[in-house]
Motif scaffolding. Structure first.
Motif, mmCIF file in Angstrom:
data_model
loop_
_atom_site.group_PDB
_atom_site.id
_atom_site.type_symbol
_atom_site.label_atom_id
_atom_site.label_comp_id
_atom_site.label_asym_id
_atom_site.label_seq_id
_atom_site.Cartn_x
_atom_site.Cartn_y
_atom_site.Cartn_z
ATOM 1 N N THR A 293 53.102 25.936 74.984
ATOM 2 C CA THR A 293 54.055 24.925 74.651
ATOM 3 C C THR A 293 53.766 24.336 73.447
ATOM 4 O O THR A 293 54.620 23.834 72.787
ATOM 5 C CB THR A 293 54.576 24.027 75.805
ATOM 6 N N VAL A 294 52.439 24.364 73.020
ATOM 7 C CA VAL A 294 51.865 23.777 71.719
ATOM 8 C C VAL A 294 51.647 25.189 70.983
ATOM 9 O O VAL A 294 50.839 25.842 71.034
ATOM 10 C CB VAL A 294 51.016 22.966 72.110
ATOM 11 N N PRO A 295 52.169 24.877 69.582
ATOM 12 C CA PRO A 295 51.660 25.703 68.603
ATOM 13 C C PRO A 295 50.413 25.716 68.132
ATOM 14 O O PRO A 295 49.781 24.486 67.980
ATOM 15 C CB PRO A 295 52.819 25.280 67.458
ATOM 16 N N ALA B 152 47.723 18.228 68.898
ATOM 17 C CA ALA B 152 46.855 17.727 67.871
ATOM 18 C C ALA B 152 47.387 16.319 66.941
ATOM 19 O O ALA B 152 48.587 16.310 67.197
ATOM 20 C CB ALA B 152 46.701 19.000 66.949
ATOM 21 N N ASP B 153 46.506 15.600 66.692
ATOM 22 C CA ASP B 153 46.892 14.600 65.726
ATOM 23 C C ASP B 153 46.668 15.262 64.339
ATOM 24 O O ASP B 153 45.779 15.557 63.812
ATOM 25 C CB ASP B 153 45.858 13.553 65.826
ATOM 26 N N ASN B 154 48.021 15.383 63.916
ATOM 27 C CA ASN B 154 48.219 16.067 62.392
ATOM 28 C C ASN B 154 48.131 15.018 61.193
ATOM 29 O O ASN B 154 48.460 15.434 60.124
ATOM 30 C CB ASN B 154 49.407 16.806 62.121
ATOM 31 N N SER B 155 47.588 13.793 61.532
ATOM 32 C CA SER B 155 47.975 12.560 60.564
ATOM 33 C C SER B 155 47.056 13.035 59.303
ATOM 34 O O SER B 155 46.012 13.500 59.661
ATOM 35 C CB SER B 155 47.702 11.299 61.090
ATOM 36 N N THR C 118 53.836 29.032 64.698
ATOM 37 C CA THR C 118 53.132 30.022 65.384
ATOM 38 C C THR C 118 52.437 29.722 66.457
ATOM 39 O O THR C 118 51.555 28.454 66.721
ATOM 40 C CB THR C 118 51.701 30.060 64.158
ATOM 41 N N PHE C 119 52.453 30.557 67.480
ATOM 42 C CA PHE C 119 51.935 30.305 68.865
ATOM 43 C C PHE C 119 50.810 31.339 69.060
ATOM 44 O O PHE C 119 50.734 32.373 68.498
ATOM 45 C CB PHE C 119 52.938 30.406 69.866
ATOM 46 N N LEU C 120 50.078 31.241 70.504
ATOM 47 C CA LEU C 120 48.922 32.187 70.647
ATOM 48 C C LEU C 120 49.312 32.323 72.305
ATOM 49 O O LEU C 120 49.481 31.558 73.105
ATOM 50 C CB LEU C 120 47.535 31.431 70.353
ATOM 51 N N VAL D 215 59.882 26.483 74.687
ATOM 52 C CA VAL D 215 59.555 27.395 73.380
ATOM 53 C C VAL D 215 60.682 28.665 73.297
ATOM 54 O O VAL D 215 60.566 29.234 74.478
ATOM 55 C CB VAL D 215 57.988 27.800 73.068
ATOM 56 N N GLN D 216 61.425 28.807 72.311
ATOM 57 C CA GLN D 216 62.380 29.873 72.351
ATOM 58 C C GLN D 216 62.394 30.666 71.237
ATOM 59 O O GLN D 216 61.140 30.554 70.123
ATOM 60 C CB GLN D 216 63.869 29.166 72.330
#
Length: 478
Positions: free
Chosen positions: A2-4, A294-297, A270-272, A231-232
């Motif tokens: 569920t997390v890219p 993730a923290d994308n800050s 993008t997923f794995l 996720v779809q």
């Protein structure tokens, strides 16, 4: 899953491995530089190295029209060089383009075009004799569908007549072909069903590259269609053999939210997944690789003249002039991708010599923004043909502007969440107070409303003169 692994507008992933290191490429459409390239040693965390298409000789400047430019790439490593093949849809008449590099961080070569290959989604592979084969989704009426031809990748010359391979299981829009040689078989991986809710991954195999191809009995090997999975649109996959001999798959998906039909706002991500080979066929294990949110800050104070590769512009490379730390002078649009479901972005601007809008956008017809002209800041919404100035407040030439994507509260008789998010536009005053000019429904900045293939971008659009972007802060969450 569920997390890219690569969040935000990063569709059509293609992957290869060299030793213990993996490399990933994504589509970039109208944004320049084109085709972001990333590196990883664990398949989960990825470092942005740069872009493959950085020069006008590789990617001629255009007007940045929505959903034009660079479509799906394929990234491969062969005989000591990285090869990337892709399509500039604005130059489709020239055929697919191939660039190469010794180092994926660049520089990449000027392109070689393979004429007579009208279509999208090109793939490169090499057979046991070392011959390179180009495979793509052909748009030619005399040979529609998945087509392949041996080529000389150094010149783009065809070495034979193109031939059809396998057009899938019968679902709509067979595309995104990738060929692999595994245990004496040729495997042809496809995307089918369109890149919307019906998207799926299918596969077939043959003893000879030319076919005939036998479909997998378990097709589709990956899809989330007709499910409630968060996720779809899962599809457009690529396989890679890992350093330990196991296999993995990257694929695109979206994270729709809100009330039906639901809305995705950050584009295709993008997923794995893991892959097992069972009785000669790949079986997808979606939860093999745990991926934490993730923290994308980040904060960019523009301390040097060199722009971080996160920054792009529609149609042509960003135009900036660095006049010292914290003084990045802009004369046109500068954007970066929204990476999270909920986020905060702040831009500190000096508009003494121009007018600028701090925006979050899907395209030039769907955006929300704050326009600063040195005397006022105006909150404006653009939804298709409607461009509406909501309100304005007094502000000087030095302004800090804030945009937030917020989680909406439950509402209505069934306590459902109707919007994917709420977009808040504010001016930050010198005393730290946020003066909110409005909070607006985020669905109008979604792909379901705007249509197309991209996702939300955040940044500064110069409307006149020049402006100085002194600092940009992006924070994951509220």
């Amino acid at each position: 899953m569920t997390v890219p692994i690569v969040p935000g507008f990063h569709p059509d992933p293609s992957i290869c491995r060299v030793g213990d290191t993996y490399y990933l490429a994504n589509s970039s459409f109208e944004y320049v530089p084109g085709v972001p390239i990333r590196r990883s040693t664990d398949l989960v965390t990825w470092e942005l190295l740069g872009h493959a298409l950085t020069r006008p000789s590789q990617l001629p400047p255009g007007d940045g029209a929505a959903n034009t430019g660079i479509y799906a790439p394929t990234l491969r490593y062969h005989d000591g060089r990285f090869h990337l093949v892709t399509t500039n849809i604005l130059e489709a008449h020239r055929g697919h383009l191939i660039v190469t590099a010794e180092d994926p961080a660049g520089p990449w070569s000027d392109p070689v075009h393979v004429r007579g290959t009208d279509g999208i989604d090109p793939d490169l592979c090499w057979d046991d004799a070392g011959v390179c084969h180009l495979t793509w989704t052909s748009f030619r009426p005399e040979r529609p569908g998945i087509t392949s031809v041996p080529i000389d990748p150094a010149t783009g010359a065809m070495l034979a007549e193109p031939r059809p391979l396998w057009n899938g299981t019968g679902l709509a829009a067979p595309e995104g072909p990738h060929l692999y040689r595994v245990d004496g078989w040729w495997y042809l991986l496809l995307a089918e069903g369109g890149t919307e809710r019906g998207h799926a991954v299918t596969i077939a195999r043959a003893r000879r590259l030319e076919g005939p191809y036998e479909p997998a009995p378990s097709n589709p090997i990956l899809t989330h269609r007709s499910t409630t999975h968060p996720v779809q649109n899962t599809g457009h996959a690529d396989l890679v053999e890992c350093a330990d001999g196991s296999w993995a798959m990257v694929y695109l998906g979206v994270r729709p939210r809100g009330k039906t039909p639901q809305f995705h706002v950050n584009g295709r991500e993008t997923f794995l997944a893991g892959v097992d080979w069972v009785d000669g066929w790949p079986v997808v294990a979606e939860d093999r690789f745990p991926v934490a949110a993730a923290d994308n800050s980040f904060t960019d104070g523009f301390a040097t003249a060199e722009l971080h590769p996160r920054w792009v512009a529609p149609g042509a490379a960003p135009e900036t002039r660095w006049s010292g730390p914290g003084e990045l002078v802009l004369t046109r649009t500068l954007l970066t991708r929204a990476l999270d479901e909920h986020w905060t972005a702040v831009a500190r601007l000096d508009v003494s010599h121009g007018t600028a809008a701090f925006v979050v956008r899907i395209d030039d017809r769907h955006w929300y923004g704050l326009t600063a002209d040195g005397s006022t800041v105006t909150a404006t919404l653009a939804i298709g043909p409607i461009v509406h100035a909501v309100t304005n407040v007094a502000a000087g030439s030095a302004v800090s502007l804030r945009i937030r994507a917020l989680q909406p509260p439950a509402s209505g008789p069934f306590r459902e969440v109707t919007e994917p998010d709420l977009v808040e536009l504010s001016v930050l005053r010198d005393d730290g107070r946020a003066e909110v000019l409005g909070t607006f429904d985020g669905r109008y900045l979604s792909t379901e409303v705007a249509a197309g293939f991209t996702g939300r971008m955040i940044g500064v659009e110069v409307l006149g003169g020049s402006v100085a972007l002194q600092e940009f802060r992006y924070t994951t969450g509220r």
